[in-house]
Design a protein around this motif. Sequence first.
Motif, PDB file in Angstrom:
ATOM      1  N   ALA A 113     -25.163  -0.473 -24.001  1.00  0.00           N
ATOM      2  CA  ALA A 113     -25.463  -0.853 -22.611  1.00  0.00           C
ATOM      3  C   ALA A 113     -25.131  -2.316 -22.348  1.00  0.00           C
ATOM      4  O   ALA A 113     -26.018  -3.166 -22.202  1.00  0.00           O
ATOM      5  N   VAL A 114     -23.836  -2.643 -22.307  1.00  0.00           N
ATOM      6  CA  VAL A 114     -23.403  -4.004 -22.020  1.00  0.00           C
ATOM      7  C   VAL A 114     -22.912  -4.099 -20.579  1.00  0.00           C
ATOM      8  O   VAL A 114     -22.456  -3.122 -19.992  1.00  0.00           O
ATOM      9  N   ASP A 115     -23.005  -5.297 -20.014  1.00  0.00           N
ATOM     10  CA  ASP A 115     -22.556  -5.527 -18.641  1.00  0.00           C
ATOM     11  C   ASP A 115     -21.076  -5.890 -18.578  1.00  0.00           C
ATOM     12  O   ASP A 115     -20.444  -5.751 -17.530  1.00  0.00           O
ATOM     13  N   GLY A 116     -20.521  -6.393 -19.660  1.00  0.00           N
ATOM     14  CA  GLY A 116     -19.123  -6.794 -19.706  1.00  0.00           C
ATOM     15  C   GLY A 116     -18.725  -7.059 -21.144  1.00  0.00           C
ATOM     16  O   GLY A 116     -19.578  -7.078 -22.046  1.00  0.00           O
ATOM     17  N   VAL A 117     -17.430  -7.277 -21.363  1.00  0.00           N
ATOM     18  CA  VAL A 117     -16.917  -7.404 -22.730  1.00  0.00           C
ATOM     19  C   VAL A 117     -15.974  -8.595 -22.840  1.00  0.00           C
ATOM     20  O   VAL A 117     -15.142  -8.833 -21.954  1.00  0.00           O
ATOM     21  N   MET A 118     -16.112  -9.336 -23.948  1.00  0.00           N
ATOM     22  CA  MET A 118     -15.163 -10.380 -24.319  1.00  0.00           C
ATOM     23  C   MET A 118     -14.373  -9.902 -25.525  1.00  0.00           C
ATOM     24  O   MET A 118     -14.957  -9.400 -26.493  1.00  0.00           O
ATOM     25  N   ILE A 119     -13.057 -10.035 -25.482  1.00  0.00           N
ATOM     26  CA  ILE A 119     -12.201  -9.589 -26.577  1.00  0.00           C
ATOM     27  C   ILE A 119     -11.609 -10.807 -27.264  1.00  0.00           C
ATOM     28  O   ILE A 119     -10.912 -11.608 -26.639  1.00  0.00           O
ATOM     29  N   LEU A 137     -14.925  -2.010 -16.037  1.00  0.00           N
ATOM     30  CA  LEU A 137     -15.769  -2.822 -16.902  1.00  0.00           C
ATOM     31  C   LEU A 137     -15.242  -4.252 -16.916  1.00  0.00           C
ATOM     32  O   LEU A 137     -14.075  -4.484 -17.228  1.00  0.00           O
ATOM     33  N   PRO A 138     -16.065  -5.240 -16.557  1.00  0.00           N
ATOM     34  CA  PRO A 138     -15.607  -6.624 -16.590  1.00  0.00           C
ATOM     35  C   PRO A 138     -15.157  -7.025 -17.988  1.00  0.00           C
ATOM     36  O   PRO A 138     -15.852  -6.755 -18.974  1.00  0.00           O
ATOM     37  N   VAL A 139     -13.995  -7.642 -18.081  1.00  0.00           N
ATOM     38  CA  VAL A 139     -13.414  -8.013 -19.367  1.00  0.00           C
ATOM     39  C   VAL A 139     -12.821  -9.420 -19.262  1.00  0.00           C
ATOM     40  O   VAL A 139     -12.201  -9.772 -18.259  1.00  0.00           O
ATOM     41  N   VAL A 140     -13.022 -10.223 -20.306  1.00  0.00           N
ATOM     42  CA  VAL A 140     -12.332 -11.508 -20.456  1.00  0.00           C
ATOM     43  C   VAL A 140     -11.708 -11.522 -21.846  1.00  0.00           C
ATOM     44  O   VAL A 140     -12.347 -11.131 -22.827  1.00  0.00           O
ATOM     45  N   PRO A 151      -8.961 -12.112 -16.902  1.00  0.00           N
ATOM     46  CA  PRO A 151      -8.985 -13.552 -17.192  1.00  0.00           C
ATOM     47  C   PRO A 151      -8.732 -13.792 -18.682  1.00  0.00           C
ATOM     48  O   PRO A 151      -9.233 -13.059 -19.527  1.00  0.00           O
ATOM     49  N   VAL A 152      -7.960 -14.813 -18.982  1.00  0.00           N
ATOM     50  CA  VAL A 152      -7.681 -15.199 -20.362  1.00  0.00           C
ATOM     51  C   VAL A 152      -8.096 -16.653 -20.543  1.00  0.00           C
ATOM     52  O   VAL A 152      -7.737 -17.518 -19.741  1.00  0.00           O
ATOM     53  N   VAL A 153      -8.881 -16.921 -21.577  1.00  0.00           N
ATOM     54  CA  VAL A 153      -9.336 -18.277 -21.881  1.00  0.00           C
ATOM     55  C   VAL A 153      -8.802 -18.662 -23.246  1.00  0.00           C
ATOM     56  O   VAL A 153      -8.920 -17.892 -24.203  1.00  0.00           O
ATOM     57  N   GLU A 287     -16.596 -25.285 -27.730  1.00  0.00           N
ATOM     58  CA  GLU A 287     -17.707 -25.220 -26.790  1.00  0.00           C
ATOM     59  C   GLU A 287     -17.208 -24.926 -25.375  1.00  0.00           C
ATOM     60  O   GLU A 287     -17.789 -24.114 -24.650  1.00  0.00           O
ATOM     61  N   GLU A 288     -16.112 -25.592 -24.983  1.00  0.00           N
ATOM     62  CA  GLU A 288     -15.558 -25.362 -23.651  1.00  0.00           C
ATOM     63  C   GLU A 288     -14.980 -23.954 -23.526  1.00  0.00           C
ATOM     64  O   GLU A 288     -15.104 -23.303 -22.486  1.00  0.00           O
ATOM     65  N   VAL A 289     -14.330 -23.480 -24.585  1.00  0.00           N
ATOM     66  CA  VAL A 289     -13.797 -22.111 -24.569  1.00  0.00           C
ATOM     67  C   VAL A 289     -14.937 -21.114 -24.375  1.00  0.00           C
ATOM     68  O   VAL A 289     -14.846 -20.189 -23.552  1.00  0.00           O
ATOM     69  N   GLY A 290     -16.022 -21.284 -25.119  1.00  0.00           N
ATOM     70  CA  GLY A 290     -17.158 -20.375 -24.983  1.00  0.00           C
ATOM     71  C   GLY A 290     -17.773 -20.430 -23.605  1.00  0.00           C
ATOM     72  O   GLY A 290     -18.113 -19.398 -23.014  1.00  0.00           O
ATOM     73  N   ARG A 291     -17.925 -21.643 -23.061  1.00  0.00           N
ATOM     74  CA  ARG A 291     -18.540 -21.796 -21.739  1.00  0.00           C
ATOM     75  C   ARG A 291     -17.692 -21.142 -20.659  1.00  0.00           C
ATOM     76  O   ARG A 291     -18.207 -20.408 -19.806  1.00  0.00           O
ATOM     77  N   HIS A 292     -16.375 -21.379 -20.684  1.00  0.00           N
ATOM     78  CA  HIS A 292     -15.490 -20.771 -19.683  1.00  0.00           C
ATOM     79  C   HIS A 292     -15.472 -19.246 -19.818  1.00  0.00           C
ATOM     80  O   HIS A 292     -15.466 -18.525 -18.813  1.00  0.00           O
ATOM     81  N   THR A 293     -15.455 -18.758 -21.051  1.00  0.00           N
ATOM     82  CA  THR A 293     -15.398 -17.311 -21.269  1.00  0.00           C
ATOM     83  C   THR A 293     -16.631 -16.620 -20.699  1.00  0.00           C
ATOM     84  O   THR A 293     -16.529 -15.635 -19.964  1.00  0.00           O
ATOM     85  N   VAL A 294     -17.798 -17.149 -21.032  1.00  0.00           N
ATOM     86  CA  VAL A 294     -19.041 -16.541 -20.567  1.00  0.00           C
ATOM     87  C   VAL A 294     -19.175 -16.664 -19.051  1.00  0.00           C
ATOM     88  O   VAL A 294     -19.551 -15.700 -18.365  1.00  0.00           O
ATOM     89  N   SER A 295     -18.851 -17.825 -18.505  1.00  0.00           N
ATOM     90  CA  SER A 295     -19.008 -18.006 -17.061  1.00  0.00           C
ATOM     91  C   SER A 295     -18.058 -17.104 -16.282  1.00  0.00           C
ATOM     92  O   SER A 295     -18.441 -16.530 -15.249  1.00  0.00           O
ATOM     93  N   GLN A 296     -16.826 -16.934 -16.776  1.00  0.00           N
ATOM     94  CA  GLN A 296     -15.889 -16.048 -16.075  1.00  0.00           C
ATOM     95  C   GLN A 296     -16.370 -14.604 -16.133  1.00  0.00           C
ATOM     96  O   GLN A 296     -16.272 -13.871 -15.142  1.00  0.00           O
ATOM     97  N   LEU A 297     -16.908 -14.191 -17.276  1.00  0.00           N
ATOM     98  CA  LEU A 297     -17.373 -12.814 -17.398  1.00  0.00           C
ATOM     99  C   LEU A 297     -18.589 -12.575 -16.494  1.00  0.00           C
ATOM    100  O   LEU A 297     -18.675 -11.536 -15.823  1.00  0.00           O
TER     101      LEU A 297
END
Length: 334
Positions: A113-119, A137-140, A151-153, A287-297
């Motif tokens: 039960a996830v709201d979105g996925v990061m690959i 399904l929201p994906v980054v 979106p690609v980060v 840190e910036e990669v993680g922040r952008h990835t999560v915020s975009q998702l």
Amino acid sequence: MADVAREAGVSGQTVSRVSTGRPNVDEDTRNRVLAAMRKLGYRPNSAARALRSGHFRNLGVIMFTLSSFGNMRTLDSIAVAAAAAGYSITLIPVQHPTQGEVTVAFSRLSEQAVDGVMIIIEAHALDEADIELPPGLPVVVVDSSARYQYPVVDTDQAEGARLATEHLLDLGHDTVWHISGPVHSYSAERRRESWAETLTTHGRPVPDVIVGDWSSEAGYRAGLELAARPEVTAIFAANDQMALGVLRALHERGRAVPADVSVVGFDDMDESKSFWPPLTTVHQSFEEVGRHTVSQLIEEIEGAPPSSVSVLVPTELVVRASSGPAPRHPTADA
């Protein structure tokens, strides 16, 4: 919730507003409800809330490998950014980025039960397998050559390699040898291509690439090969761990760093400043990669239209003692 409402002398709706953090409750009433919650040991039922809202406050992560420094730092930064936003993460490792394995990973995540996925699958196989991702399904995508409308980060790999190569050329070296990451790696490819392009732009010869596997052992083997060649005065390793192996090989073969050979890495791992000599390297902000990835998702989850524009996080050259001016006369019998 009914017990808390009775204890605080308010309606169940007011208790709901307080438990979900809504602002439309006066401060005295909020404090009375919170005191009743503490007294009765009340905890909001996140599962029931998720069923009502359709949001689980849980983000899925599909990752190809847990062994590389970059992937682990990226995962760590995603976990920190997700927690700060009030989300948990569910990790599904994938041994081989093929259609079958990624499909299974998505199936497992749907059960969680996830709201979105990061690959985070930075291998070219993600592109080549023609992987189909579930619609809706929201994906980054993080650090990948994937050609999907998501979106690609990523770190600006090309910029980092250019900074490293130009730094060595500016120190007077005729050219720069490169120890690359694996051929299937998107990050390695971007760094390798940028290194070669930078040399060509400056009118310098482009030496043959030595391909490694990100490990210090691979750097050591490559370093032994390069140490035997007196014309080699500058080496750009595609990550700090391989650069560490290079430093060991040069030391064993009597090639002083940086007097005889300059070495530059990529990552700026915490230990790099403690190498001997301390390593000049390219800093990438996980840190910036993680922040952008999560915020975009999260933006996608909350209804914002998905962006097809890539986010490239800038890099920075960190100059330390492992790089210096080119020797005037390379030692022929080194």
